[in-house]
Motif scaffolding. Structure first.
Motif, short mmCIF file in Angstrom:
data_model
loop_
_atom_site.label_atom_id
_atom_site.label_comp_id
_atom_site.label_asym_id
_atom_site.label_seq_id
_atom_site.Cartn_x
_atom_site.Cartn_y
_atom_site.Cartn_z
N THR A 99 0.83 -1.20 0.00
CA THR A 99 0.00 0.00 0.00
C THR A 99 0.87 1.25 0.00
OG1 THR A 99 -1.77 -1.15 1.21
CG2 THR A 99 -1.79 1.26 1.26
N PHE A 100 1.85 1.30 0.91
CA PHE A 100 2.67 2.50 1.01
C PHE A 100 3.64 2.64 -0.15
CE2 PHE A 100 1.29 2.17 5.48
CZ PHE A 100 0.63 3.40 5.54
N GLU A 101 4.13 1.55 -0.71
CA GLU A 101 4.95 1.64 -1.92
C GLU A 101 4.15 2.32 -3.03
OE1 GLU A 101 6.75 -1.94 -3.48
OE2 GLU A 101 7.42 -2.53 -1.48
N ASN A 102 2.89 1.91 -3.16
CA ASN A 102 2.02 2.49 -4.18
C ASN A 102 1.80 3.98 -3.90
OD1 ASN A 102 -0.76 3.40 -5.11
ND2 ASN A 102 -0.51 1.51 -6.28
N TYR A 103 1.46 4.32 -2.66
CA TYR A 103 1.18 5.72 -2.33
C TYR A 103 2.41 6.59 -2.56
CZ TYR A 103 -3.40 4.67 -0.27
OH TYR A 103 -4.70 4.30 -0.07
N PHE A 104 3.58 6.13 -2.14
CA PHE A 104 4.78 6.93 -2.34
C PHE A 104 5.12 7.03 -3.84
CE2 PHE A 104 5.82 5.85 2.22
CZ PHE A 104 5.54 7.13 2.68
N GLY A 105 4.82 5.99 -4.60
CA GLY A 105 4.98 6.05 -6.04
C GLY A 105 4.06 7.08 -6.66
N GLN A 106 2.82 7.15 -6.17
CA GLN A 106 1.87 8.16 -6.67
C GLN A 106 2.37 9.56 -6.34
OE1 GLN A 106 -2.43 7.53 -6.04
NE2 GLN A 106 -1.88 5.49 -5.31
N ILE A 107 2.92 9.72 -5.14
CA ILE A 107 3.44 11.03 -4.75
C ILE A 107 4.57 11.44 -5.69
CG2 ILE A 107 4.74 12.27 -2.97
CD1 ILE A 107 3.06 10.67 -0.91
N ALA A 116 -4.65 5.76 5.96
CA ALA A 116 -3.90 4.50 5.88
C ALA A 116 -2.73 4.52 6.85
CB ALA A 116 -3.41 4.27 4.45
N PHE A 117 -2.09 5.66 6.98
CA PHE A 117 -0.95 5.77 7.88
C PHE A 117 -1.39 5.64 9.34
CE2 PHE A 117 2.40 8.11 10.17
CZ PHE A 117 3.47 7.33 9.79
N GLU A 118 -2.49 6.29 9.70
CA GLU A 118 -3.00 6.18 11.08
C GLU A 118 -3.43 4.74 11.38
OE1 GLU A 118 -5.98 9.23 11.36
OE2 GLU A 118 -4.47 10.81 11.57
N GLN A 119 -4.03 4.11 10.40
CA GLN A 119 -4.42 2.71 10.54
C GLN A 119 -3.18 1.84 10.74
OE1 GLN A 119 -5.47 0.27 6.91
NE2 GLN A 119 -7.44 1.14 7.48
N TYR A 120 -2.13 2.14 9.99
CA TYR A 120 -0.89 1.37 10.09
C TYR A 120 -0.26 1.54 11.48
CZ TYR A 120 3.80 -0.34 9.06
OH TYR A 120 4.98 -1.04 9.08
N ILE A 161 7.73 3.52 11.24
CA ILE A 161 6.71 4.56 11.27
C ILE A 161 7.36 5.93 11.14
CG2 ILE A 161 5.01 5.70 12.77
CD1 ILE A 161 4.30 2.89 13.83
N TYR A 162 8.42 6.14 11.90
CA TYR A 162 9.14 7.41 11.84
C TYR A 162 9.70 7.63 10.44
CZ TYR A 162 12.47 11.07 13.10
OH TYR A 162 13.17 12.23 13.16
N ASP A 163 10.27 6.58 9.83
CA ASP A 163 10.80 6.70 8.47
C ASP A 163 9.72 7.04 7.47
OD1 ASP A 163 13.33 6.13 9.42
OD2 ASP A 163 13.31 4.03 8.76
N PHE A 164 8.53 6.42 7.62
CA PHE A 164 7.40 6.74 6.73
C PHE A 164 7.05 8.22 6.84
CE2 PHE A 164 5.56 2.22 6.46
CZ PHE A 164 5.95 2.07 5.14
N GLN A 165 6.99 8.71 8.06
CA GLN A 165 6.64 10.12 8.25
C GLN A 165 7.68 11.03 7.61
OE1 GLN A 165 5.99 10.21 12.56
NE2 GLN A 165 3.86 10.76 12.15
N LEU A 166 8.94 10.72 7.82
CA LEU A 166 10.00 11.53 7.20
C LEU A 166 9.95 11.45 5.68
CD1 LEU A 166 13.11 10.88 9.49
CD2 LEU A 166 11.70 12.94 9.35
N SER A 167 9.73 10.25 5.15
CA SER A 167 9.64 10.09 3.70
C SER A 167 8.50 10.91 3.13
CB SER A 167 9.44 8.62 3.33
OG SER A 167 10.55 7.87 3.69
#
Length: 186
Positions: A105-113, A136-140, A159-165
């Motif tokens: 899910t997050f690979e896809n979302y970051f790809g869209q970004i 999705a992030f809050e759910q994660y 989680i921290y890395d996702f937020q920074l990314s």
């Protein structure tokens, strides 16, 4: 009609309409056509709303496989199906499978970004963030808390890395737009 009934709490009607939609779309397009993914996805959501996780799984899996094959892993609808599979596996306490689907899910979302953020308006960026990425992030985060009981520090680091990314990608996209405007000479 399945989706509308699910959202309005008429779960039995949602399930009935969902089953009819799957049959109708299957007859019209064939069972593995990308158009049949949405009725499968919606029926899975109806079952989830009714608390029937085991009944939701085959329909969610079918939608996921159809979208993966028909659209590819970079399509926005694939992210919705990957996220739905993550939720179902989380509810079934299959944390390893859920983690894999959250990763997709997050690979896809970051790809869209990366692909679309530079050309989106600020309103469109905000809509993407508030309707897709943030929920999705809050759910994660809730998933990580439940699945590891907060004990796995590597997951907390993720989680921290996702937020920074996320923040970095948004700032990068905004900088690209700014540079484009300044370079245009207009």
């Amino acid at each position: 009609l399945s989706l509308v009934n699910t959202l309005s709490g008429n779960i039995e009607q949602a399930i009935d309409y969902g089953q009819k939609a799957i049959a109708t779309f299957g007859e019209a397009f064939g069972g593995d056509h990308p158009e049949t993914a949405s009725p499968n996805f919606n029926l899975a959501n109806a079952y989830l709303s009714f608390g029937e996780v085991d009944k939701a799984l085959p329909f969610a899996k079918k939608a996921y496989e159809i979208r993966k094959k028909g659209y590819g892993k970079n399509h926005p609808l694939f992210a919705k199906s990957a996220n739905q599979m993550a939720i179902i596996n989380w509810k079934k306490k299959d944390f390893k499978a859920a983690q894999g689907f959250y990763n997709e899910t997050f690979e896809n979302y970051f790809g869209q970004i990366n692909a679309f953020f530079p050309v989106l308006t600020e309103e469109e960026k905000a809509k993407f963030y508030y309707t897709k990425l943030r929920p999705a992030f809050e759910q994660y985060i809730s998933f990580i808390q439940e699945s590891t009981l907060g004990e796995d520090k590597t997951k907390l680091g993720e989680i921290y890395d996702f937020q920074l990314s996320l923040k970095g990608l948004i700032m990068y996209a905004t900088a690209k737009v700014r540079e484009s405007i300044l370079a245009s000479g207009d």
